[in-house]
Scaffold this motif. Sequence first.
Motif, PDB file in Angstrom:
ATOM      1  N   SER A 151       0.852  -1.181   0.000  1.00  0.00           N
ATOM      2  CA  SER A 151       0.000   0.000   0.000  1.00  0.00           C
ATOM      3  C   SER A 151       0.891   1.236   0.000  1.00  0.00           C
ATOM      4  CB  SER A 151      -0.885   0.014   1.249  1.00  0.00           C
ATOM      5  OG  SER A 151      -0.087   0.235   2.406  1.00  0.00           O
ATOM      6  N   GLU A 152       0.291   2.378  -0.302  1.00  0.00           N
ATOM      7  CA  GLU A 152       1.064   3.623  -0.294  1.00  0.00           C
ATOM      8  C   GLU A 152       1.603   3.918   1.106  1.00  0.00           C
ATOM      9  OE1 GLU A 152      -1.910   6.140  -1.936  1.00  0.00           O
ATOM     10  OE2 GLU A 152      -1.338   5.719  -4.020  1.00  0.00           O
ATOM     11  N   VAL A 153       0.842   3.551   2.120  1.00  0.00           N
ATOM     12  CA  VAL A 153       1.278   3.753   3.506  1.00  0.00           C
ATOM     13  C   VAL A 153       2.505   2.882   3.801  1.00  0.00           C
ATOM     14  CG1 VAL A 153       0.649   3.457   5.934  1.00  0.00           C
ATOM     15  CG2 VAL A 153      -1.011   4.407   4.325  1.00  0.00           C
ATOM     16  N   GLU A 154       2.473   1.618   3.360  1.00  0.00           N
ATOM     17  CA  GLU A 154       3.602   0.709   3.594  1.00  0.00           C
ATOM     18  C   GLU A 154       4.843   1.180   2.849  1.00  0.00           C
ATOM     19  OE1 GLU A 154       1.744  -3.698   4.306  1.00  0.00           O
ATOM     20  OE2 GLU A 154       1.465  -2.833   2.319  1.00  0.00           O
ATOM     21  N   ILE A 155       4.655   1.678   1.627  1.00  0.00           N
ATOM     22  CA  ILE A 155       5.799   2.190   0.858  1.00  0.00           C
ATOM     23  C   ILE A 155       6.392   3.404   1.559  1.00  0.00           C
ATOM     24  CG2 ILE A 155       6.533   3.222  -1.343  1.00  0.00           C
ATOM     25  CD1 ILE A 155       4.240   1.582  -2.662  1.00  0.00           C
ATOM     26  N   ALA A 156       5.518   4.282   2.025  1.00  0.00           N
ATOM     27  CA  ALA A 156       5.980   5.474   2.742  1.00  0.00           C
ATOM     28  C   ALA A 156       6.792   5.072   3.969  1.00  0.00           C
ATOM     29  CB  ALA A 156       4.780   6.331   3.155  1.00  0.00           C
ATOM     30  N   GLU A 157       6.289   4.082   4.688  1.00  0.00           N
ATOM     31  CA  GLU A 157       6.969   3.590   5.884  1.00  0.00           C
ATOM     32  C   GLU A 157       8.320   2.986   5.523  1.00  0.00           C
ATOM     33  OE1 GLU A 157       5.608  -0.074   8.155  1.00  0.00           O
ATOM     34  OE2 GLU A 157       4.700   1.509   9.335  1.00  0.00           O
ATOM     35  N   SER A 158       8.350   2.213   4.439  1.00  0.00           N
ATOM     36  CA  SER A 158       9.575   1.525   4.031  1.00  0.00           C
ATOM     37  C   SER A 158      10.640   2.490   3.529  1.00  0.00           C
ATOM     38  CB  SER A 158       9.263   0.514   2.923  1.00  0.00           C
ATOM     39  OG  SER A 158       8.409  -0.495   3.402  1.00  0.00           O
ATOM     40  N   LEU A 159      10.231   3.494   2.771  1.00  0.00           N
ATOM     41  CA  LEU A 159      11.187   4.414   2.154  1.00  0.00           C
ATOM     42  C   LEU A 159      11.374   5.711   2.934  1.00  0.00           C
ATOM     43  CD1 LEU A 159      10.216   3.957  -1.622  1.00  0.00           C
ATOM     44  CD2 LEU A 159      11.989   2.772  -0.301  1.00  0.00           C
ATOM     45  N   ARG A 160      10.742   5.772   4.104  1.00  0.00           N
ATOM     46  CA  ARG A 160      10.830   6.965   4.950  1.00  0.00           C
ATOM     47  C   ARG A 160      10.394   8.220   4.186  1.00  0.00           C
ATOM     48  NH1 ARG A 160      15.410   4.039   6.990  1.00  0.00           N
ATOM     49  NH2 ARG A 160      16.945   5.216   5.808  1.00  0.00           N
ATOM     50  N   LEU A 161       9.246   8.117   3.564  1.00  0.00           N
ATOM     51  CA  LEU A 161       8.648   9.227   2.831  1.00  0.00           C
ATOM     52  C   LEU A 161       7.261   9.495   3.410  1.00  0.00           C
ATOM     53  CD1 LEU A 161       9.409   7.982  -0.801  1.00  0.00           C
ATOM     54  CD2 LEU A 161      10.611   9.824   0.379  1.00  0.00           C
ATOM     55  N   THR A 162       6.687  10.635   3.063  1.00  0.00           N
ATOM     56  CA  THR A 162       5.292  10.866   3.416  1.00  0.00           C
ATOM     57  C   THR A 162       4.417  10.137   2.400  1.00  0.00           C
ATOM     58  OG1 THR A 162       5.130  12.837   2.036  1.00  0.00           O
ATOM     59  CG2 THR A 162       5.850  13.153   4.329  1.00  0.00           C
ATOM     60  N   VAL A 163       3.173   9.881   2.771  1.00  0.00           N
ATOM     61  CA  VAL A 163       2.255   9.218   1.840  1.00  0.00           C
ATOM     62  C   VAL A 163       2.053  10.076   0.602  1.00  0.00           C
ATOM     63  CG1 VAL A 163      -0.101   8.378   1.516  1.00  0.00           C
ATOM     64  CG2 VAL A 163       1.095   7.898   3.654  1.00  0.00           C
ATOM     65  N   SER A 164       1.955  11.387   0.786  1.00  0.00           N
ATOM     66  CA  SER A 164       1.760  12.267  -0.372  1.00  0.00           C
ATOM     67  C   SER A 164       2.981  12.225  -1.294  1.00  0.00           C
ATOM     68  CB  SER A 164       1.483  13.706   0.070  1.00  0.00           C
ATOM     69  OG  SER A 164       2.561  14.224   0.818  1.00  0.00           O
ATOM     70  N   ALA A 165       4.178  12.091  -0.716  1.00  0.00           N
ATOM     71  CA  ALA A 165       5.390  11.978  -1.541  1.00  0.00           C
ATOM     72  C   ALA A 165       5.375  10.672  -2.335  1.00  0.00           C
ATOM     73  CB  ALA A 165       6.636  12.049  -0.668  1.00  0.00           C
ATOM     74  N   VAL A 166       4.907   9.603  -1.710  1.00  0.00           N
ATOM     75  CA  VAL A 166       4.805   8.310  -2.415  1.00  0.00           C
ATOM     76  C   VAL A 166       3.820   8.430  -3.572  1.00  0.00           C
ATOM     77  CG1 VAL A 166       3.984   5.925  -2.215  1.00  0.00           C
ATOM     78  CG2 VAL A 166       5.483   6.882  -0.461  1.00  0.00           C
ATOM     79  N   LYS A 167       2.661   9.033  -3.314  1.00  0.00           N
ATOM     80  CA  LYS A 167       1.670   9.214  -4.377  1.00  0.00           C
ATOM     81  C   LYS A 167       2.262  10.005  -5.530  1.00  0.00           C
ATOM     82  CE  LYS A 167      -2.474   8.969  -1.488  1.00  0.00           C
ATOM     83  NZ  LYS A 167      -3.616   9.701  -0.940  1.00  0.00           N
ATOM     84  N   SER A 168       2.992  11.054  -5.194  1.00  0.00           N
ATOM     85  CA  SER A 168       3.613  11.897  -6.211  1.00  0.00           C
ATOM     86  C   SER A 168       4.643  11.105  -7.022  1.00  0.00           C
ATOM     87  CB  SER A 168       4.281  13.100  -5.540  1.00  0.00           C
ATOM     88  OG  SER A 168       4.992  13.866  -6.474  1.00  0.00           O
ATOM     89  N   ARG A 169       5.468  10.322  -6.311  1.00  0.00           N
ATOM     90  CA  ARG A 169       6.500   9.529  -6.994  1.00  0.00           C
ATOM     91  C   ARG A 169       5.876   8.454  -7.881  1.00  0.00           C
ATOM     92  NH1 ARG A 169      11.821   9.829  -5.732  1.00  0.00           N
ATOM     93  NH2 ARG A 169      12.414  11.313  -4.100  1.00  0.00           N
ATOM     94  N   LEU A 170       4.841   7.787  -7.387  1.00  0.00           N
ATOM     95  CA  LEU A 170       4.184   6.757  -8.193  1.00  0.00           C
ATOM     96  C   LEU A 170       3.547   7.373  -9.433  1.00  0.00           C
ATOM     97  CD1 LEU A 170       2.517   4.541  -5.432  1.00  0.00           C
ATOM     98  CD2 LEU A 170       4.376   3.871  -6.956  1.00  0.00           C
ATOM     99  N   HIS A 171       2.909   8.525  -9.251  1.00  0.00           N
ATOM    100  CA  HIS A 171       2.282   9.209 -10.388  1.00  0.00           C
ATOM    101  C   HIS A 171       3.333   9.592 -11.424  1.00  0.00           C
ATOM    102  CE1 HIS A 171      -0.431  11.785 -12.649  1.00  0.00           C
ATOM    103  NE2 HIS A 171       0.490  12.737 -12.591  1.00  0.00           N
TER     104      HIS A 171
END
Length: 200
Positions: A151-171
């Motif tokens: 999930s985006e939350v798990e990715i954020a946790e794993s990569l030490r990013l915010t959820v919004s940063a993960v969404k931005s990177r995935l997009h």
Amino acid sequence: MNEELAWVLQAQQGSDEAFTHLVETYQTPVFNLCYRMLGEPDLAEDAAQETFLRAFQHLHRYDQKRSFATWLLSIAAHYCIDRLRRRKFSIFSMDTEDEDGNTFELPDLDSPNPESESIKGQTRDRIHAMLKDLDPTDRAAIVMRYWYDYSEVEIAESLRLTVSAVKSRLHRARKELAGLWQEEETRAETERRPYESPAF
């Protein structure tokens, strides 16, 4: 308490046998993540070994509220990101098979032109080739999202990013992959034309 957590607790108390159980359980997913990130079996093998070494050294820091798999794969992802940044300009390649002939099934990455099942192999090859052009952190986010269904939350946790940063990177990464896909389509079409019969 589940068996995995029991192994973690025993390993934290110094049990080599318990840690060996954890290695045996996760060696394949850790290797596969490293392979998709680094693209070469030898490098992936070294990265997987380094991941388990770091996990062993920092096991006392593991938070039992987190998934052990998420914690372990985050160590692998960070190590691979560091390796990629250090060899930024080297050639990246990824085969669809490892040395034992095992293939990796890749899901559809929402490509702009979804194709039929019959060309899944070609799609897999092309996605592998395109991954090399992504920023290392974006690549890690894509691999975790589409190969590991994080999930985006798990990715954020794993990569030490915010959820919004993960969404931005995935997009951004999906957009970049779509653009690269379209370029490949255009190039393939151009290469086919000289061999086609002229239209009358």
